[in-house]
Design a protein around this motif. Structure first.
Motif, PDB file in Angstrom:
ATOM      1  N   MET A 114       0.852  -1.199   0.000  1.00  0.00           N
ATOM      2  CA  MET A 114       0.000   0.000   0.000  1.00  0.00           C
ATOM      3  C   MET A 114       0.883   1.244   0.000  1.00  0.00           C
ATOM      4  N   LYS A 115       0.745   2.080  -1.035  1.00  0.00           N
ATOM      5  CA  LYS A 115       1.530   3.296  -1.181  1.00  0.00           C
ATOM      6  C   LYS A 115       0.707   4.508  -0.745  1.00  0.00           C
ATOM      7  N   ASN A 116       1.418   5.556  -0.328  1.00  0.00           N
ATOM      8  CA  ASN A 116       0.805   6.849  -0.044  1.00  0.00           C
ATOM      9  C   ASN A 116       0.988   7.734  -1.271  1.00  0.00           C
ATOM     10  N   ILE A 117      -0.115   8.139  -1.887  1.00  0.00           N
ATOM     11  CA  ILE A 117      -0.062   8.800  -3.187  1.00  0.00           C
ATOM     12  C   ILE A 117      -0.855  10.102  -3.151  1.00  0.00           C
ATOM     13  N   ILE A 118      -0.213  11.192  -3.558  1.00  0.00           N
ATOM     14  CA  ILE A 118      -0.886  12.485  -3.697  1.00  0.00           C
ATOM     15  C   ILE A 118      -1.106  12.751  -5.179  1.00  0.00           C
ATOM     16  N   ILE A 119      -2.317  13.153  -5.529  1.00  0.00           N
ATOM     17  CA  ILE A 119      -2.655  13.481  -6.917  1.00  0.00           C
ATOM     18  C   ILE A 119      -3.342  14.837  -6.932  1.00  0.00           C
ATOM     19  N   THR A 120      -2.929  15.714  -7.823  1.00  0.00           N
ATOM     20  CA  THR A 120      -3.595  17.004  -7.972  1.00  0.00           C
ATOM     21  C   THR A 120      -4.511  16.985  -9.196  1.00  0.00           C
ATOM     22  N   GLY A 121      -5.507  17.863  -9.168  1.00  0.00           N
ATOM     23  CA  GLY A 121      -6.420  17.961 -10.300  1.00  0.00           C
ATOM     24  C   GLY A 121      -7.299  16.741 -10.450  1.00  0.00           C
ATOM     25  N   THR A 122      -8.025  16.407  -9.381  1.00  0.00           N
ATOM     26  CA  THR A 122      -8.741  15.130  -9.340  1.00  0.00           C
ATOM     27  C   THR A 122     -10.258  15.258  -9.521  1.00  0.00           C
ATOM     28  N   SER A 123     -10.750  16.431  -9.861  1.00  0.00           N
ATOM     29  CA  SER A 123     -12.201  16.596  -9.956  1.00  0.00           C
ATOM     30  C   SER A 123     -12.781  15.999 -11.228  1.00  0.00           C
ATOM     31  N   ARG A 124     -11.930  15.785 -12.238  1.00  0.00           N
ATOM     32  CA  ARG A 124     -12.417  15.290 -13.518  1.00  0.00           C
ATOM     33  C   ARG A 124     -11.254  14.672 -14.298  1.00  0.00           C
ATOM     34  N   GLY A 125     -11.580  14.100 -15.441  1.00  0.00           N
ATOM     35  CA  GLY A 125     -10.570  13.645 -16.383  1.00  0.00           C
ATOM     36  C   GLY A 125      -9.593  12.620 -15.843  1.00  0.00           C
ATOM     37  N   ILE A 126      -8.330  12.802 -16.197  1.00  0.00           N
ATOM     38  CA  ILE A 126      -7.292  11.843 -15.837  1.00  0.00           C
ATOM     39  C   ILE A 126      -7.093  11.776 -14.329  1.00  0.00           C
ATOM     40  N   GLY A 127      -7.114  12.911 -13.653  1.00  0.00           N
ATOM     41  CA  GLY A 127      -6.901  12.918 -12.206  1.00  0.00           C
ATOM     42  C   GLY A 127      -7.973  12.152 -11.454  1.00  0.00           C
ATOM     43  N   PHE A 128      -9.215  12.335 -11.855  1.00  0.00           N
ATOM     44  CA  PHE A 128     -10.330  11.600 -11.250  1.00  0.00           C
ATOM     45  C   PHE A 128     -10.158  10.101 -11.478  1.00  0.00           C
ATOM     46  N   ALA A 129      -9.807   9.721 -12.698  1.00  0.00           N
ATOM     47  CA  ALA A 129      -9.607   8.303 -13.020  1.00  0.00           C
ATOM     48  C   ALA A 129      -8.418   7.731 -12.250  1.00  0.00           C
ATOM     49  N   LEU A 130      -7.362   8.512 -12.107  1.00  0.00           N
ATOM     50  CA  LEU A 130      -6.181   8.047 -11.361  1.00  0.00           C
ATOM     51  C   LEU A 130      -6.505   7.779  -9.898  1.00  0.00           C
ATOM     52  N   ALA A 131      -7.223   8.700  -9.271  1.00  0.00           N
ATOM     53  CA  ALA A 131      -7.559   8.528  -7.857  1.00  0.00           C
ATOM     54  C   ALA A 131      -8.331   7.233  -7.641  1.00  0.00           C
ATOM     55  N   ASN A 132      -9.306   6.977  -8.493  1.00  0.00           N
ATOM     56  CA  ASN A 132     -10.089   5.753  -8.371  1.00  0.00           C
ATOM     57  C   ASN A 132      -9.268   4.512  -8.690  1.00  0.00           C
ATOM     58  N   TYR A 133      -8.400   4.602  -9.674  1.00  0.00           N
ATOM     59  CA  TYR A 133      -7.565   3.458 -10.061  1.00  0.00           C
ATOM     60  C   TYR A 133      -6.668   3.029  -8.892  1.00  0.00           C
ATOM     61  N   PHE A 134      -5.974   3.997  -8.299  1.00  0.00           N
ATOM     62  CA  PHE A 134      -5.086   3.674  -7.178  1.00  0.00           C
ATOM     63  C   PHE A 134      -5.878   3.171  -5.975  1.00  0.00           C
ATOM     64  N   ALA A 135      -7.012   3.784  -5.707  1.00  0.00           N
ATOM     65  CA  ALA A 135      -7.817   3.371  -4.560  1.00  0.00           C
ATOM     66  C   ALA A 135      -8.294   1.936  -4.712  1.00  0.00           C
ATOM     67  N   GLU A 136      -8.728   1.589  -5.922  1.00  0.00           N
ATOM     68  CA  GLU A 136      -9.181   0.219  -6.170  1.00  0.00           C
ATOM     69  C   GLU A 136      -8.039  -0.783  -6.065  1.00  0.00           C
ATOM     70  N   ALA A 137      -6.806  -0.306  -6.290  1.00  0.00           N
ATOM     71  CA  ALA A 137      -5.627  -1.172  -6.154  1.00  0.00           C
ATOM     72  C   ALA A 137      -5.113  -1.191  -4.718  1.00  0.00           C
ATOM     73  N   ASN A 138      -5.900  -0.652  -3.785  1.00  0.00           N
ATOM     74  CA  ASN A 138      -5.618  -0.683  -2.350  1.00  0.00           C
ATOM     75  C   ASN A 138      -4.460   0.218  -1.940  1.00  0.00           C
ATOM     76  N   HIS A 139      -4.277   1.329  -2.645  1.00  0.00           N
ATOM     77  CA  HIS A 139      -3.326   2.355  -2.223  1.00  0.00           C
ATOM     78  C   HIS A 139      -4.088   3.490  -1.546  1.00  0.00           C
ATOM     79  N   ARG A 140      -3.397   4.238  -0.686  1.00  0.00           N
ATOM     80  CA  ARG A 140      -3.983   5.409  -0.032  1.00  0.00           C
ATOM     81  C   ARG A 140      -3.784   6.633  -0.918  1.00  0.00           C
ATOM     82  N   VAL A 141      -4.848   7.345  -1.167  1.00  0.00           N
ATOM     83  CA  VAL A 141      -4.811   8.485  -2.074  1.00  0.00           C
ATOM     84  C   VAL A 141      -5.241   9.756  -1.346  1.00  0.00           C
ATOM     85  N   LEU A 142      -4.421  10.805  -1.492  1.00  0.00           N
ATOM     86  CA  LEU A 142      -4.814  12.141  -1.089  1.00  0.00           C
ATOM     87  C   LEU A 142      -5.089  12.922  -2.363  1.00  0.00           C
ATOM     88  N   ALA A 143      -6.339  13.264  -2.590  1.00  0.00           N
ATOM     89  CA  ALA A 143      -6.778  13.905  -3.828  1.00  0.00           C
ATOM     90  C   ALA A 143      -6.978  15.392  -3.597  1.00  0.00           C
TER      91      ALA A 143
END
Length: 226
Positions: free
Chosen positions: A1-30
Motif C-alpha cells: 500500500m503506497k501513499n499517493i498524492i494526486i492534484t487535479g482530481t475533480s475530472r478527467g485523468i486525475g479523477f480516473a487516477l484517484a479511483n484506479y489507485f484506490a481500487e488497487a488498495n493504495h492510499r490516495v490524497l486527492a
C-alpha cells in the motif's frame, strides 16, 4: 500500500487516477478545488482536500494532513492543469499568470512542501504535454498553456539532478491527446484515441515502477497529433 498524492482530481485523468489507485488498495490524497465528484464516490482509500493550488497558503493543509496521517509520501503526481485558449495577441499578463500559477508555480510549491516527506525511492511524476516538448507540433491559441508545460519539464530535470543523492526520482510524462474536458477546450470536436481511464492505467503503472528505470526524463506518451 503506497501513499499517493494526486492534484487535479475533480475530472478527467486525475479523477480516473484517484479511483484506479484506490481500487488497487493504495492510499490516495486527492487535491482539487472541486471536491464534490470524488466525495460522491466516497471510496475509503481516498481522502479529498478541497484545495486551490494557486494559493500557496492552502497547501499547508496538505502538509498538516501528511504529517498527521502518513509521515511519508511514496508518489506525488502533479496532474492539475489550467488552459486558456486565446490568440497570442489577445493574451494578457494576467492570463499568463493565471496559467502559470497552476501549471508551474503550484507544481514547484507543492513539491517543495512535500520534500520532507519524500524518502529514498519516492517518485514525483509531473504531467506535461506534447505541446511543451521542444520540436513537437505546436498549435495556435495555446501560447500560455504550452509554454507553461515546457517550464515544468525543465524544472523536473533540474530537481532530478538536485535530489539524485537523496534517491528521489523526478520524471515527466508529456501526454498527447486524451478525451478529457480540457482537450475539448483546446480542440473543440476533436475525438482522441485514448480515454482518461486508459491513460490513468498507464500513468499509474509508470508512477509505481518508472523510477526504477528513469530519473530526470521526459517521456512522450502520444500516438496522434494533437
Amino acid at each position: 500500500m503506497k501513499n499517493i498524492i494526486i492534484t487535479g482530481t475533480s475530472r478527467g485523468i486525475g479523477f480516473a487516477l484517484a479511483n484506479y489507485f484506490a481500487e488497487a488498495n493504495h492510499r490516495v490524497l486527492a487535491l482539487s478545488r472541486d471536491a464534490s465528484t470524488l466525495n460522491a464516490v466516497a471510496h475509503p482509500n481516498i481522502t479529498v482536500l478541497a484545495t486551490d493550488l494557486s494559493d500557496e497558503k492552502q497547501l499547508d493543509t496538505v502538509v498538516n494532513f501528511v504529517s498527521t496521517n502518513w509521515d511519508h509520501v511514496d508518489i506525488l503526481i502533479n496532474n492539475a492543469g489550467k488552459l486558456i485558449n486565446k490568440p497570442f495577441a489577445e493574451l494578457s499578463v494576467s492570463d499568463f499568470t493565471e496559467v502559470y500559477k497552476v501549471n508551474v508555480f503550484a507544481v514547484a510549491a507543492l513539491t517543495q512542501k512535500m520534500l520532507p516527506f519524500l524518502k529514498r525511492g519516492s517518485h514525483v511524476v509531473t504531467i506535461s504535454s506534447m505541446g511543451g516538448v521542444q520540436g513537437s507540433l505546436k498549435f495556435p491559441g495555446l501560447a500560455a498553456y504550452s509554454s507553461s508545460k515546457g517550464a515544468v519539464i525543465t524544472l523536473s530535470e533540474l530537481l532530478a539532478e538536485e535530489y539524485k543523492e537523496e534517491g528521489i526520482s523526478f520524471n515527466v510524462l508529456a501526454l498527447g491527446s486524451v478525451q478529457t474536458e480540457m482537450l475539448e477546450e483546446a480542440f473543440p470536436g476533436y475525438q482522441a484515441p485514448v480515454s482518461p481511464i486508459e491513460m490513468a492505467a498507464y500513468i499509474a503503472d509508470f508512477s509505481l515502477n518508472g523510477h526504477r528505470f528513469y530519473n530526470g526524463k521526459i517521456l512522450p506518451v502520444s500516438s496522434t497529433n494533437p
